[in-house]
Design a protein around this motif. Structure first.
Motif, short mmCIF file in Angstrom:
data_model
loop_
_atom_site.label_atom_id
_atom_site.label_comp_id
_atom_site.label_asym_id
_atom_site.label_seq_id
_atom_site.Cartn_x
_atom_site.Cartn_y
_atom_site.Cartn_z
N ASP A 230 5.99 -11.46 -64.32
CA ASP A 230 5.51 -12.43 -63.35
C ASP A 230 4.23 -13.08 -63.82
OD1 ASP A 230 7.60 -11.75 -61.55
OD2 ASP A 230 6.49 -9.96 -60.97
N ASN B 50 0.38 -8.51 -58.61
CA ASN B 50 0.82 -8.13 -57.27
C ASN B 50 0.66 -6.64 -57.01
OD1 ASN B 50 3.62 -6.66 -56.76
ND2 ASN B 50 3.90 -7.81 -58.64
N TRP C 148 0.98 -11.06 -53.47
CA TRP C 148 0.69 -11.76 -54.71
C TRP C 148 -0.74 -12.28 -54.69
CZ3 TRP C 148 4.53 -11.59 -58.27
CH2 TRP C 148 5.83 -11.37 -57.81
N SER D 199 7.79 -14.50 -58.52
CA SER D 199 6.50 -14.96 -58.05
C SER D 199 6.71 -15.80 -56.80
CB SER D 199 5.80 -15.76 -59.15
OG SER D 199 6.64 -16.77 -59.62
#
Length: 423
Positions: A217, A221, A304, A410
């Motif tokens: 990603d 996160n 995130w 994402s």
């Protein structure tokens, strides 16, 4: 000197002898003996290691189909390492110093057990909200992730009533009426995240048995598991040249049947394994490769955020004592806000379709007619009032498909694609 030979022995043992060699322990014993300065077999031990490396390299280069793990699940035959683990959440400062700044994953055991969501969230609780009937969510149509296969948009209540019987799972922003049940993870409460760097909060919901693609990603996160268990295989980003990925950060390798003749680089990377229990939270650093499997009814929320470069100590000092029970509905998630702004603009554009009559027929070129028909599942001869509604649905599907093809897991709104509009 004996000391330099000992150092070289360690280097050869760690870097030259593959972890998959069944004789590794034997050679490690030889080296532990040879590291004794009084031992006369230092050179013999080095030669043994060197010979093992040559044999291994020769065997490896000759036939990848003979390598352990060929046509088996990702990392199944490799020696897997474990990541750092702590009880509960570290403080924001410790999280930054010990893990975020160095891009180090960490498992935070039991950190989310005090969240209301941990004790409240159930099928019955979800459907008790009237909003569940009208709140639309994205349901992926295959538990084994395929980023070229289109998802479906259904109501949250419909999903809850059918997910146990169908081959589907939900990936969607946390519904507004559930956000009060989930707290912002403690490491993000101060230090520089809240003002500009929180991006999205996504809910993952299935009956278990899901399997993600291998991917990385483009944003950091923290994933908190509330129901079921998860098992992850992680590969550090330093192996980016050996992990086959497409534009957008995901791999097409079959994670259940890795073919080393097509992906030989996956034989020579470091694998880390992570097992998550209900209440655990996991920090997955930006860019680290990972593949996720879930078991049992599975609910998780990941937050995130942008990985900050400098920790703002003053921000934390001003918030002492730190309130660790702040729900996510009290914070601004910038990717979500950007998404809403785009949707508002899209709706405004749709309302500016020329013509006063909502019943006026819309004429489309043949290629556009076919395109819309394929996406919507029926012919698109319609009036302008219907057309504007269908147009918004098409744009939503476009965004989801662009996210699947371009981006990783994402935030949806961080990946921008084209939108269809008409005037």
């Amino acid at each position: 000197s004996d000391e330099s030979q000992s150092v070289r022995s360690r280097e050869l043992t760690e870097n030259c002898v593959p972890s998959v060699l069944p004789r590794r322990q034997e050679f490690t014993k030889i080296m532990s003996f040879s590291l004794d300065k009084s031992s006369p077999v230092v050179n013999i031990g080095l030669l043994a290691i060197f010979f093992a490396c040559l044999v291994s390299a020769s065997a490896k280069s000759s036939d990848p189909t003979k390598w352990p793990g060929h046509l088996e699940a990702l990392g199944s035959a490799a020696e897997k390492k474990t990541i750092a683990s702590v009880e509960g959440f570290p403080s924001p400062a410790d999280f930054f110093d010990d893990y975020l700044s160095s891009g180090t994953p960490v498992l935070m055991k039991g950190a989310a057990k005090n969240y209301p969501a941990f004790s409240r969230w159930s099928d019955e609780y979800f459907t008790s909200f009237p909003e569940s009937e009208t709140y639309d969510v994205t349901a992926e149509q295959r538990k084994k992730e395929n980023r070229t296969y289109p998802p479906e948009t259904i109501s949250f209540k419909t999903f809850v009533n059918t997910y146990r019987e169908k081959d589907i799972y939900m990936v969607n922003g946390v519904p507004d009426f559930l956000q009060k049940d989930f707290y912002l993870p403690t490491p993000l409460l101060c230090g520089g995240y809240v003002k500009n760097n929180l991006q999205d909060r996504v809910m993952w919901f299935s009956s278990g048995g899901t399997s993600s693609v291998l991917h990385h990603d483009d944003i950091s996160n923290i994933n908190c598991l509330l129901r079921g268990t998860k098992d992850l295989i992680m590969i550090p980003y330093k192996y980016k040249e050996q992990v086959p990925v497409k534009t957008g950060g995901f791999s097409t390798v079959d994670v259940d049947k890795v073919d080393f003749t097509e992906h030989p680089g996956l034989h020579d990377v470091e694998y880390y394994s992570v097992h998550m229990e209900p209440g655990d939270c996991l920090h997955i650093p930006v860019q680290d490769f990972h593949q996720v499997r879930s078991s049992g009814v599975n609910i998780a929320v990941n937050v995130w955020f942008n990985a900050i470069k400098k920790f703002n100590k003053k921000d934390c000092e001003q918030q002492q004592p730190l309130d660790t029970n702040q729900s996510i509905d009290k914070f601004t998630f910038h990717a979500v806000e950007e998404q809403r702004r785009q949707e508002d603009e899209e709706e405004e554009d749709g309302n500016q379709v020329e013509g006063d009559s909502e019943d006026e027929a819309v004429s489309l070129p043949e290629d556009m007619r076919e395109f819309f028909t394929e996406l919507l599942g029926k012919d698109v001869a319609m009036n302008k009032g219907d057309y504007k509604q269908k147009l918004r649905k098409v744009n939503q599907k476009q965004e989801i498909m662009i996210k699947k093809l371009k981006g990783s897991q994402s935030p949806f709104s961080l990946v921008y694609g084209f939108k269809i509009s008409i005037s």
